[in-house]
Design a protein around this motif. Sequence first.
Motif, PDB file in Angstrom:
ATOM      1  N   SER A   1       6.553  16.321  12.450  1.00 12.23           N
ATOM      2  CA  SER A   1       5.378  15.492  12.184  1.00 12.23           C
ATOM      3  C   SER A   1       4.790  15.751  10.794  1.00 12.23           C
ATOM      4  O   SER A   1       3.716  15.259  10.469  1.00 12.23           O
ATOM      5  N   GLY A   2       5.516  16.520   9.958  1.00 13.96           N
ATOM      6  CA  GLY A   2       5.184  16.578   8.537  1.00 13.96           C
ATOM      7  C   GLY A   2       4.339  17.749   8.078  1.00 13.96           C
ATOM      8  O   GLY A   2       3.960  17.812   6.916  1.00 13.96           O
ATOM      9  N   GLN A   3       4.029  18.694   8.957  1.00 10.84           N
ATOM     10  CA  GLN A   3       3.164  19.794   8.555  1.00 10.84           C
ATOM     11  C   GLN A   3       3.936  20.954   7.931  1.00 10.84           C
ATOM     12  O   GLN A   3       5.014  21.330   8.401  1.00 10.84           O
ATOM     13  N   THR A   4       3.347  21.534   6.912  1.00 12.27           N
ATOM     14  CA  THR A   4       3.858  22.776   6.352  1.00 12.27           C
ATOM     15  C   THR A   4       3.484  23.928   7.276  1.00 12.27           C
ATOM     16  O   THR A   4       2.701  23.756   8.223  1.00 12.27           O
ATOM     17  N   VAL A   5       4.028  25.104   7.001  1.00 12.35           N
ATOM     18  CA  VAL A   5       3.683  26.303   7.785  1.00 12.35           C
ATOM     19  C   VAL A   5       2.170  26.499   7.826  1.00 12.35           C
ATOM     20  O   VAL A   5       1.572  26.720   8.884  1.00 12.35           O
ATOM     21  N   GLU A   6       1.544  26.409   6.648  1.00  7.92           N
ATOM     22  CA  GLU A   6       0.105  26.682   6.555  1.00  7.92           C
ATOM     23  C   GLU A   6      -0.714  25.636   7.318  1.00  7.92           C
ATOM     24  O   GLU A   6      -1.695  25.971   8.001  1.00  7.92           O
ATOM     25  N   ALA A   7      -0.311  24.381   7.214  1.00  4.24           N
ATOM     26  CA  ALA A   7      -1.038  23.314   7.922  1.00  4.24           C
ATOM     27  C   ALA A   7      -0.900  23.470   9.435  1.00  4.24           C
ATOM     28  O   ALA A   7      -1.874  23.286  10.178  1.00  4.24           O
ATOM     29  N   PHE A   8       0.300  23.796   9.874  1.00  2.09           N
ATOM     30  CA  PHE A   8       0.526  24.038  11.302  1.00  2.09           C
ATOM     31  C   PHE A   8      -0.376  25.165  11.795  1.00  2.09           C
ATOM     32  O   PHE A   8      -1.033  25.046  12.839  1.00  2.09           O
ATOM     33  N   LEU A   9      -0.433  26.239  11.022  1.00  4.05           N
ATOM     34  CA  LEU A   9      -1.246  27.390  11.408  1.00  4.05           C
ATOM     35  C   LEU A   9      -2.717  27.013  11.516  1.00  4.05           C
ATOM     36  O   LEU A   9      -3.391  27.358  12.498  1.00  4.05           O
ATOM     37  N   ILE A  10      -3.218  26.284  10.549  1.00  7.93           N
ATOM     38  CA  ILE A  10      -4.622  25.867  10.570  1.00  7.93           C
ATOM     39  C   ILE A  10      -4.915  25.004  11.799  1.00  7.93           C
ATOM     40  O   ILE A  10      -5.977  25.116  12.419  1.00  7.93           O
ATOM     41  N   SER A  11      -3.960  24.171  12.182  1.00  2.74           N
ATOM     42  CA  SER A  11      -4.160  23.244  13.308  1.00  2.74           C
ATOM     43  C   SER A  11      -4.344  23.937  14.652  1.00  2.74           C
ATOM     44  O   SER A  11      -4.920  23.363  15.571  1.00  2.74           O
ATOM     45  N   ILE A  12      -3.811  25.151  14.773  1.00  2.00           N
ATOM     46  CA  ILE A  12      -3.855  25.798  16.093  1.00  2.00           C
ATOM     47  C   ILE A  12      -4.640  27.128  16.086  1.00  2.00           C
ATOM     48  O   ILE A  12      -4.773  27.771  17.123  1.00  2.00           O
ATOM     49  N   SER A  13      -5.200  27.484  14.940  1.00  2.00           N
ATOM     50  CA  SER A  13      -5.849  28.801  14.825  1.00  2.00           C
ATOM     51  C   SER A  13      -7.276  28.847  15.355  1.00  2.00           C
ATOM     52  O   SER A  13      -7.929  29.889  15.291  1.00  2.00           O
ATOM     53  N   HIS A  14      -7.752  27.739  15.900  1.00  2.00           N
ATOM     54  CA  HIS A  14      -9.105  27.755  16.483  1.00  2.00           C
ATOM     55  C   HIS A  14      -9.122  28.446  17.838  1.00  2.00           C
ATOM     56  O   HIS A  14     -10.189  28.717  18.382  1.00  2.00           O
ATOM     57  N   LEU A  15      -7.948  28.737  18.382  1.00  2.00           N
ATOM     58  CA  LEU A  15      -7.860  29.369  19.695  1.00  2.00           C
ATOM     59  C   LEU A  15      -7.487  30.842  19.571  1.00  2.00           C
ATOM     60  O   LEU A  15      -6.793  31.239  18.629  1.00  2.00           O
TER      61      LEU A  15
END
Length: 333
Positions: free
Chosen positions: A220-234
């Motif tokens: 879906s186009g996310q870099t490592v850092e973007a992926f991490l930001i997307s799920i780090s609220h938990l």
Amino acid sequence: MSGIQQAINERILVLDGAMGTMLQRYNFSEEDFRGERFKDFPHSLKGNNDLLSLTQPKAIRDVHYQYFAAGADIVETNTFSGTTIGMADYHMEHLVYELNYESARIAREVADEFTAKEPHKPRFVAGSIGPTNRTASMSPDVNDPGYRAVTFDDLLIAYKEQIKALIDGGCDLLLVETIFDTLNAKAALFAIEEIKDELGIDIPVMVSGTITDASGRTLSGQTVEAFLISISHLPLLSVGFNCALGADQLKPYLKRLAHNTSFSISAHPNAGLPNAFGQYDQTAEEMQVLIKEYLDDNLINIIGGCCGTTPEHIRLIAEVAAKYKPRKSEIAI
């Protein structure tokens, strides 16, 4: 502190290898997949590996047993496709709760057996939650970019049923894995939070994404850092990557992950890249050398294998992992 949270502080934990690779060795026929119970089912069932927890439970138990015997601390339930969305391909949506519950129960029995024999090394069961075969953030129709084959709410409902059954069946933790679309993963994580609230429990959660190719991005186009930001609220037990790449190709992305998170990090790469026939040729010895590089570079807390890996791969990975301390994050929490 739960048992697995204590264990992850003490040692590098070893995850199992591929369930599908092991099941292929049985060469099960259509009749084997059906068993007695589904012998008259009107649709083809061959290839529905999750169903084998009901029709060939001895084989599933044996795979778990082999991985624990090889040194795994954690085995994954045989539930990678265990949602109504995944089971729709086989017209078996009505079996989702039972499939997940029985898969978790089988793994739980084997884990308890090993823990009883070796109380100093408790064994754990991770409820495997796959990505489904649909994507919530992209259209499958190039001529209609606004179309979606599945919605967030569809995924939420499907995941909740799976998660409830995995917990009821005795899982110690949940593994949202092989994430190619982070919106799908967010639906799974939201479902987990809702179930935790409904049941009044807490359960550790691992999240494992998939870097699909040399672009270094998820599907879906996310870099490592973007992926991490997307799920780090938990408050996750770990974040990591699995599948698509071998240990060698995955390493630079794990380095980027390690540089950016205080979470524990997991990796379960494939046994190299597939050959022209879709088979994985990397030997256990070759993979062990590559995993040792992860350990030398202080990259991981949980290590296992994905496609093409076997108990022999896990045995050699466990052997080398035992010589190292778990990764300590250099990032302030």
